[in-house]
Design a protein around this motif. Structure first.
Motif, PDB file in Angstrom:
ATOM      1  N   SER A  74       3.156   9.782   6.948  1.00  0.00           N
ATOM      2  CA  SER A  74       2.831  11.007   7.680  1.00  0.00           C
ATOM      3  C   SER A  74       2.290  12.110   6.786  1.00  0.00           C
ATOM      4  O   SER A  74       1.392  12.856   7.180  1.00  0.00           O
ATOM      5  N   ASP A  75       2.820  12.240   5.565  1.00  0.00           N
ATOM      6  CA  ASP A  75       2.375  13.333   4.689  1.00  0.00           C
ATOM      7  C   ASP A  75       2.047  12.869   3.274  1.00  0.00           C
ATOM      8  O   ASP A  75       1.801  13.690   2.391  1.00  0.00           O
ATOM      9  N   LEU A  76       2.059  11.537   3.049  1.00  0.00           N
ATOM     10  CA  LEU A  76       1.752  10.933   1.747  1.00  0.00           C
ATOM     11  C   LEU A  76       2.691  11.419   0.643  1.00  0.00           C
ATOM     12  O   LEU A  76       2.348  11.395  -0.538  1.00  0.00           O
ATOM     13  N   THR A  77       3.891  11.847   1.028  1.00  0.00           N
ATOM     14  CA  THR A  77       4.901  12.272   0.062  1.00  0.00           C
ATOM     15  C   THR A  77       5.577  11.058  -0.556  1.00  0.00           C
ATOM     16  O   THR A  77       5.887  10.094   0.138  1.00  0.00           O
ATOM     17  N   ARG A  78       5.800  11.105  -1.851  1.00  0.00           N
ATOM     18  CA  ARG A  78       6.546  10.043  -2.533  1.00  0.00           C
ATOM     19  C   ARG A  78       8.035  10.317  -2.358  1.00  0.00           C
ATOM     20  O   ARG A  78       8.533  11.352  -2.790  1.00  0.00           O
ATOM     21  N   VAL A  79       8.719   9.391  -1.722  1.00  0.00           N
ATOM     22  CA  VAL A  79      10.128   9.566  -1.393  1.00  0.00           C
ATOM     23  C   VAL A  79      10.966   8.656  -2.289  1.00  0.00           C
ATOM     24  O   VAL A  79      10.727   7.440  -2.324  1.00  0.00           O
ATOM     25  N   PRO A  80      11.937   9.200  -3.023  1.00  0.00           N
ATOM     26  CA  PRO A  80      12.792   8.340  -3.850  1.00  0.00           C
ATOM     27  C   PRO A  80      13.676   7.454  -2.983  1.00  0.00           C
ATOM     28  O   PRO A  80      14.268   7.913  -2.010  1.00  0.00           O
ATOM     29  N   MET A  81      13.728   6.171  -3.339  1.00  0.00           N
ATOM     30  CA  MET A  81      14.466   5.195  -2.552  1.00  0.00           C
ATOM     31  C   MET A  81      15.368   4.356  -3.452  1.00  0.00           C
ATOM     32  O   MET A  81      15.029   4.067  -4.598  1.00  0.00           O
ATOM     33  N   SER A  82      16.508   3.981  -2.905  1.00  0.00           N
ATOM     34  CA  SER A  82      17.356   2.961  -3.520  1.00  0.00           C
ATOM     35  C   SER A  82      17.095   1.663  -2.763  1.00  0.00           C
ATOM     36  O   SER A  82      17.263   1.614  -1.543  1.00  0.00           O
ATOM     37  N   ALA A  83      16.668   0.618  -3.463  1.00  0.00           N
ATOM     38  CA  ALA A  83      16.254  -0.628  -2.810  1.00  0.00           C
ATOM     39  C   ALA A  83      17.229  -1.755  -3.134  1.00  0.00           C
ATOM     40  O   ALA A  83      17.792  -1.821  -4.236  1.00  0.00           O
ATOM     41  N   VAL A  84      17.436  -2.634  -2.141  1.00  0.00           N
ATOM     42  CA  VAL A  84      18.241  -3.840  -2.318  1.00  0.00           C
ATOM     43  C   VAL A  84      17.436  -5.014  -1.750  1.00  0.00           C
ATOM     44  O   VAL A  84      16.946  -4.938  -0.620  1.00  0.00           O
ATOM     45  N   VAL A  85      17.301  -6.075  -2.537  1.00  0.00           N
ATOM     46  CA  VAL A  85      16.585  -7.268  -2.097  1.00  0.00           C
ATOM     47  C   VAL A  85      17.536  -8.456  -2.210  1.00  0.00           C
ATOM     48  O   VAL A  85      18.130  -8.679  -3.278  1.00  0.00           O
ATOM     49  N   VAL A  86      17.710  -9.208  -1.121  1.00  0.00           N
ATOM     50  CA  VAL A  86      18.578 -10.388  -1.131  1.00  0.00           C
ATOM     51  C   VAL A  86      17.820 -11.569  -0.524  1.00  0.00           C
ATOM     52  O   VAL A  86      16.891 -11.385   0.258  1.00  0.00           O
ATOM     53  N   GLY A  87      18.223 -12.759  -0.902  1.00  0.00           N
ATOM     54  CA  GLY A  87      17.620 -13.963  -0.348  1.00  0.00           C
ATOM     55  C   GLY A  87      18.331 -14.407   0.918  1.00  0.00           C
ATOM     56  O   GLY A  87      19.556 -14.296   1.036  1.00  0.00           O
TER      57      GLY A  87
ATOM     58  N   GLU B 193       0.831  -1.201   0.000  1.00  0.00           N
ATOM     59  CA  GLU B 193       0.000   0.000   0.000  1.00  0.00           C
ATOM     60  C   GLU B 193       0.865   1.250   0.000  1.00  0.00           C
ATOM     61  O   GLU B 193       0.402   2.322  -0.394  1.00  0.00           O
ATOM     62  N   TYR B 194       2.110   1.116   0.445  1.00  0.00           N
ATOM     63  CA  TYR B 194       3.019   2.255   0.505  1.00  0.00           C
ATOM     64  C   TYR B 194       3.933   2.310  -0.717  1.00  0.00           C
ATOM     65  O   TYR B 194       4.812   3.172  -0.795  1.00  0.00           O
ATOM     66  N   VAL B 195       3.741   1.392  -1.658  1.00  0.00           N
ATOM     67  CA  VAL B 195       4.526   1.358  -2.889  1.00  0.00           C
ATOM     68  C   VAL B 195       3.623   1.798  -4.040  1.00  0.00           C
ATOM     69  O   VAL B 195       2.586   1.164  -4.281  1.00  0.00           O
TER      70      VAL B 195
ATOM     71  N   ASP C 123      16.571 -16.624  -8.497  1.00  0.00           N
ATOM     72  CA  ASP C 123      17.611 -17.178  -9.369  1.00  0.00           C
ATOM     73  C   ASP C 123      18.977 -17.170  -8.699  1.00  0.00           C
ATOM     74  O   ASP C 123      19.969 -17.589  -9.308  1.00  0.00           O
ATOM     75  N   GLY C 124      19.031 -16.664  -7.476  1.00  0.00           N
ATOM     76  CA  GLY C 124      20.285 -16.677  -6.732  1.00  0.00           C
ATOM     77  C   GLY C 124      21.035 -15.371  -6.731  1.00  0.00           C
ATOM     78  O   GLY C 124      22.146 -15.288  -6.181  1.00  0.00           O
ATOM     79  N   ASP C 125      20.477 -14.330  -7.340  1.00  0.00           N
ATOM     80  CA  ASP C 125      21.152 -13.036  -7.403  1.00  0.00           C
ATOM     81  C   ASP C 125      20.498 -12.042  -6.451  1.00  0.00           C
ATOM     82  O   ASP C 125      19.312 -12.154  -6.133  1.00  0.00           O
ATOM     83  N   ALA C 126      21.270 -11.074  -6.010  1.00  0.00           N
ATOM     84  CA  ALA C 126      20.696  -9.933  -5.291  1.00  0.00           C
ATOM     85  C   ALA C 126      20.148  -8.960  -6.330  1.00  0.00           C
ATOM     86  O   ALA C 126      20.597  -8.940  -7.484  1.00  0.00           O
ATOM     87  N   TRP C 127      19.171  -8.157  -5.917  1.00  0.00           N
ATOM     88  CA  TRP C 127      18.589  -7.170  -6.832  1.00  0.00           C
ATOM     89  C   TRP C 127      18.731  -5.784  -6.243  1.00  0.00           C
ATOM     90  O   TRP C 127      18.553  -5.585  -5.035  1.00  0.00           O
ATOM     91  N   GLN C 128      19.088  -4.819  -7.090  1.00  0.00           N
ATOM     92  CA  GLN C 128      19.192  -3.429  -6.659  1.00  0.00           C
ATOM     93  C   GLN C 128      18.518  -2.544  -7.695  1.00  0.00           C
ATOM     94  O   GLN C 128      18.694  -2.745  -8.907  1.00  0.00           O
ATOM     95  N   GLY C 129      17.740  -1.591  -7.228  1.00  0.00           N
ATOM     96  CA  GLY C 129      17.056  -0.694  -8.145  1.00  0.00           C
ATOM     97  C   GLY C 129      16.507   0.523  -7.414  1.00  0.00           C
ATOM     98  O   GLY C 129      16.582   0.623  -6.186  1.00  0.00           O
ATOM     99  N   ASP C 130      15.980   1.449  -8.188  1.00  0.00           N
ATOM    100  CA  ASP C 130      15.422   2.686  -7.638  1.00  0.00           C
ATOM    101  C   ASP C 130      13.906   2.676  -7.806  1.00  0.00           C
ATOM    102  O   ASP C 130      13.377   2.245  -8.838  1.00  0.00           O
ATOM    103  N   LEU C 131      13.224   3.144  -6.777  1.00  0.00           N
ATOM    104  CA  LEU C 131      11.772   3.269  -6.824  1.00  0.00           C
ATOM    105  C   LEU C 131      11.352   4.338  -5.825  1.00  0.00           C
ATOM    106  O   LEU C 131      12.189   5.104  -5.335  1.00  0.00           O
ATOM    107  N   GLU C 132      10.069   4.406  -5.529  1.00  0.00           N
ATOM    108  CA  GLU C 132       9.558   5.386  -4.575  1.00  0.00           C
ATOM    109  C   GLU C 132       8.672   4.684  -3.550  1.00  0.00           C
ATOM    110  O   GLU C 132       8.024   3.682  -3.857  1.00  0.00           O
ATOM    111  N   LEU C 133       8.652   5.221  -2.339  1.00  0.00           N
ATOM    112  CA  LEU C 133       7.725   4.786  -1.306  1.00  0.00           C
ATOM    113  C   LEU C 133       6.924   5.991  -0.850  1.00  0.00           C
ATOM    114  O   LEU C 133       7.410   7.134  -0.874  1.00  0.00           O
ATOM    115  N   VAL C 134       5.699   5.732  -0.416  1.00  0.00           N
ATOM    116  CA  VAL C 134       4.826   6.807   0.061  1.00  0.00           C
ATOM    117  C   VAL C 134       4.948   6.905   1.575  1.00  0.00           C
ATOM    118  O   VAL C 134       4.628   5.953   2.293  1.00  0.00           O
ATOM    119  N   ARG C 135       5.443   8.052   2.064  1.00  0.00           N
ATOM    120  CA  ARG C 135       5.580   8.254   3.506  1.00  0.00           C
ATOM    121  C   ARG C 135       4.204   8.463   4.120  1.00  0.00           C
ATOM    122  O   ARG C 135       3.409   9.276   3.651  1.00  0.00           O
TER     123      ARG C 135
END
Length: 453
Positions: free
Chosen positions: A245-258, A211-213, A231-243
């Motif tokens: 408190s003020d519903l502001t879209r905040v740019p984020m750098s994300a990393v997902v690992v298994g 809901e915050y993405v 597939d065994g790899d880590a993933w890194q990318g840029d996206l936004e999350l909705v804060r």
């Protein structure tokens, strides 16, 4: 009769001897089988007899310590225990000698000289001759004490890693979350709970976190990120999350690992989000500084040449207006360069106001400005823009008590259908601008081939 009786007695004795021999052989075989079992189990076993004597050490203990002789082990076992853990080991052993089960965990130096963590218990074995009940003020009579323990070094190290991870995750400003493969949220650090607000404690599943993405990033996370991790790899990318408190879209750098278990199978996902607002602002500021004039905020020389060449390479008709101030030297000489800078800043704003919204306005340097008009192929269109700039870009200054109007002259060049370069088109507009100055200034002139001659 007497001989017959002696014969029967001898046969009975022989049969009894044979039975005893067989029983002894069976007992030895049973002991040998038991010893093989004891040596095969994946835990350490030590049997302590009377007076602290060591009767048995199994193969696992030998593998750890390199001591296969029970007497040698009895003499050296205390020296193998970490000095900080020796009191704990001794008190646990004393507790077992008093007849109580004593659990322990301490460090032991292995045959390679490394400290390993062992976890187990001293198990007292009561003497078979001991009475069922005994006075409370007497020690229980023991036949032996068994020490049974296992190597838990990996578990301890993993726990230490978890503690370190948690210590870092609890204080970092990055959002850190862990989920199982069913999408259940296992952990969310304080930064994540702060970002999600009061509802953070209710977020028990990734579907609620989504809901915050913003919707345009759902496919990115579910397909690209999750697919890479599986597939065994880590993933890194840029996206936004909705804060929250003020519903502001905040740019984020994300990393997902298994997260993998000891067998290498993925059992969960760890995700970190870092707010990159400051980084993006800095990058934008650096890009702006590299492409814009620091005094006026207009495009600088390099950016003007790049923009014009890009327009020409696309084949779009383009007009160039070269604007230069008339008698600007008088302002600098009379009022100083600070006043001259103020005039340049004022003129920059007026030129930008006079130009069309799609036009690119920049400062070549000094008191020279350039206007790039994309999509202009006809001379009358260029003339109309030039006239608007000439009428708007005028600044009045006080020179020795008298009002002085700072004006400019404009040279115009058109790309038309010619194959030309940015440098050539700007040079042509520059030549036309000087012709306008020689004609009295405060006017515009269109470049033609006679001017080049």
């Amino acid at each position: 009769m007497r001989g017959l009786w002696h014969g029967k007695k001898l046969r009975a004795a022989a049969e009894q001897s044979a039975r005893l021999t067989n029983e002894l052989a069976e007992a030895r075989a049973s002991v040998e089988s038991l010893r093989q079992i004891i040596d095969a189990v994946p835990v350490g076993i030590v049997k302590y007899g009377a007076g602290g004597r060591v009767d048995l050490v199994n193969q696992k203990v030998v593998d750890w310590t390199g001591l296969n002789d029970p007497d040698d082990f009895a003499q050296r076992s205390a020296s193998l225990v970490h000095p900080d853990d020796l009191d704990h080991r001794n008190s646990a052993l004393e507790q077992a000698r008093s007849g109580s089960l004593a659990r322990f965990r301490f460090r032991v130096r292995d045959v390679a000289g490394d400290w390993i963590h062992v976890d187990g218990a001293f198990v007292p074995v009561p003497s078979r001759d001991a009475p069922d009940s005994k006075p409370s003020n007497k020690k229980q009579q023991l036949e032996s004490i068994f020490a049974i323990f296992r190597d838990v070094t990996h578990e301890v190290e993993q726990n230490e890693l978890v503690l370190r991870f948690r210590a870092i995750a609890e204080v970092t400003t990055d959002i850190v979350g862990i989920a199982d493969l069913d999408g259940g949220v296992v952990y969310l650090n304080p930064a994540g709970r702060s970002f999600l607000g009061p509802r953070a404690l209710d977020v028990a599943h990734l579907s609620e976190f989504f809901e915050y993405v913003p919707a345009e990033y759902h496919r990115l996370l579910m397909n690209e990120a999750l697919g890479a991790v599986m597939d065994g790899d880590a993933w890194q990318g840029d996206l936004e999350l909705v804060r929250a408190s003020d519903l502001t879209r905040v740019p984020m750098s994300a990393v997902v690992v298994g997260i993998r278990d000891s067998a290498g199978e993925i059992t969960g996902l760890a995700v970190t989000y870092r707010d990159v607002s400051d980084r993006q602002e800095l990058e934008a500021a650096l890009v702006h500084a590299a492409t814009h004039d620091p005094l006026t905020g207009l495009a600088n020389r390099a950016e003007l040449f790049r923009t014009l060449q890009t327009s020409l390479d696309s084949g779009a008709p383009t007009a160039v207006l070269f604007f230069d101030l008339d008698n600007f030297k008088a302002v600098n000489d009379s009022l100083g360069h600070n006043a001259g800078d103020d005039v340049l800043q004022a003129l920059a704003g007026r030129i930008r106001l006079a130009a069309r919204g799609a036009d690119v306005v920049g400062r070549l340097g000094g008191d020279e400005f350039l206007i790039i008009c994309r999509g202009v192929s006809l001379s009358h269109e260029a003339w109309a823009i030039a006239e608007e700039v000439l009428s708007t870009a005028t600044v009045a200054v006080d020179l020795d008590g008298r009002e002085h109007l700072v004006t400019g002259s404009i040279g115009i060049s058109l790309s038309g259908s010619r194959v030309t370069t940015a440098a050539t088109l700007i040079q042509e507009a520059d030549i036309a601008m000087y012709r306008a100055k020689r004609a009295g200034g405060r006017q515009a002139m269109m470049f033609d081939d006679s001017m080049a001659q």
